[in-house]
Design a protein around this motif. Structure first.
Motif, short mmCIF file in Angstrom:
data_model
loop_
_atom_site.label_atom_id
_atom_site.label_comp_id
_atom_site.label_asym_id
_atom_site.label_seq_id
_atom_site.Cartn_x
_atom_site.Cartn_y
_atom_site.Cartn_z
N ASN A 9 0.83 -1.19 0.00
CA ASN A 9 0.00 0.00 0.00
C ASN A 9 0.87 1.25 0.00
O ASN A 9 1.92 1.30 0.65
CB ASN A 9 -0.90 -0.03 1.24
N GLN A 10 0.45 2.31 -0.70
CA GLN A 10 1.26 3.52 -0.84
C GLN A 10 1.59 4.19 0.50
O GLN A 10 2.68 4.73 0.69
CB GLN A 10 0.54 4.53 -1.74
N TYR A 11 0.65 4.13 1.46
CA TYR A 11 0.88 4.78 2.75
C TYR A 11 1.92 4.02 3.57
O TYR A 11 2.74 4.62 4.26
CB TYR A 11 -0.44 4.89 3.51
N ARG A 49 0.50 14.41 8.03
CA ARG A 49 -0.11 13.94 6.78
C ARG A 49 -1.16 12.86 7.04
O ARG A 49 -2.26 12.91 6.52
CB ARG A 49 0.97 13.38 5.85
N TYR A 50 -0.78 11.83 7.83
CA TYR A 50 -1.72 10.76 8.15
C TYR A 50 -1.15 9.91 9.28
O TYR A 50 0.03 10.04 9.65
CB TYR A 50 -2.03 9.89 6.93
N TYR A 78 -5.44 5.26 9.34
CA TYR A 78 -5.61 3.98 8.66
C TYR A 78 -5.30 2.85 9.62
O TYR A 78 -4.26 2.87 10.30
CB TYR A 78 -4.69 3.89 7.44
#
Length: 265
Positions: A9-11, A49-50, A78
């Motif tokens: 996954n990109q994250y 950012r996350y 996430y």
């Protein structure tokens, strides 16, 4: 909260890459992990950012409060399996929470009305983080590193700072010439910690401390207003740079090791 199930996954890939200084520079962000540091982060003005979290955090009351605070700030969260989070974490034992944080904008030396600290080519990120922690505890006005220093935003530095990274004005990887010019414009005294110096303490606006192995660079030695030496036992080889920073900063802040008496009302 969305769920991530795949390691590609990109994250997750972005978070894993941030172990590298090159990636941190290119992507403009760094990692903060663990409950304590995450709490300090979310209490600061740093942009996030996350966040990534696992089931390990979801059953903890403190962790739930942290997730609620992150959501209130509008931070994307996430959920991932613990094994995937372990693959991102730089810590041996993860607490199930980490954030990808924007690197702060570069800023010039602030106007100093009390002492500040410059780490001159400090190679060990643990020492650098400990110096940050001490500088914040001693009420320093700013923390500066030059181009030869370990990265302020490396995982080990961030952990060792114990949240001080989020509380001090920072000037990272500054050019020595720029720091010196700013000190001269402000009329600030520069004191370097050196083996050959006075065995006296002072409260200068800017302390310059170098790595134990090589000491302060010739640039700063030749431009210092004063050289200060800490007395040591005859058979002592050297004093850890973070320990030396603590002695000097506290002496500069309080003129000794006891804080000023409380003002009577």
């Amino acid at each position: 909260m969305r769920t991530i199930t795949g390691k590609d996954n990109q994250y997750l890939k972005l978070a894993r890459s941030l172990a590298s200084k090159k990636a941190r520079r290119e992507r403009g962000c760094f990692l903060v992990e663990g409950l304590r540091l995450s709490e300090e982060l979310l209490a600061s003005s740093f942009a996030v950012r996350y966040g990534l979290c696992s089931e390990r955090i979801s059953g903890d009351g403190r962790g739930q409060a942290l997730l609620t605070l992150a959501a209130a700030r509008g931070i994307e969260l996430y959920m991932v399996e613990q094994r995937l989070l372990d693959g991102v974490s730089a810590a041996e034992h993860t607490q199930g929470i980490l954030f990808v944080v924007e690197l702060p904008m570069a800023a010039p030396l602030p106007v100093l009305r009390k002492q500040a600290l410059l780490g001159d080519r400090i190679a060990d990120p643990g020492n650098l983080g400990a110096m940050l922690r001490t500088a914040q505890a001693a009420g320093a006005a700013a923390f500066i590193t030059n181009a030869g220093c370990a990265d302020l935003f490396a995982p080990k530095t961030v952990r060792a700072s114990m949240g001080a990274l989020f509380k001090l004005p920072l000037w990272a990887e500054a050019a020595d010439e720029d720091v010196y010019a700013a000190c001269r414009v402000q009329g600030l005294e520069i004191c370097v910690a050196a083996a050959c110096g006075e065995n006296v303490f002072a409260a200068p606006p800017l302390w310059v401390l170098g790595a134990e192995a090589v000491g302060v660079s010739e640039f700063w030695l030749s431009r210092a207003d004063r050289r200060i030496s800490l007395p040591m036992a005859a058979n002592a080889e050297s004093l850890n740079v973070a320990a030396a920073a603590a002695v000097l900063l506290y002496q500069g802040a309080y003129g000794g090791f006891a804080p000023p008496a409380a003002e009577k009302i």
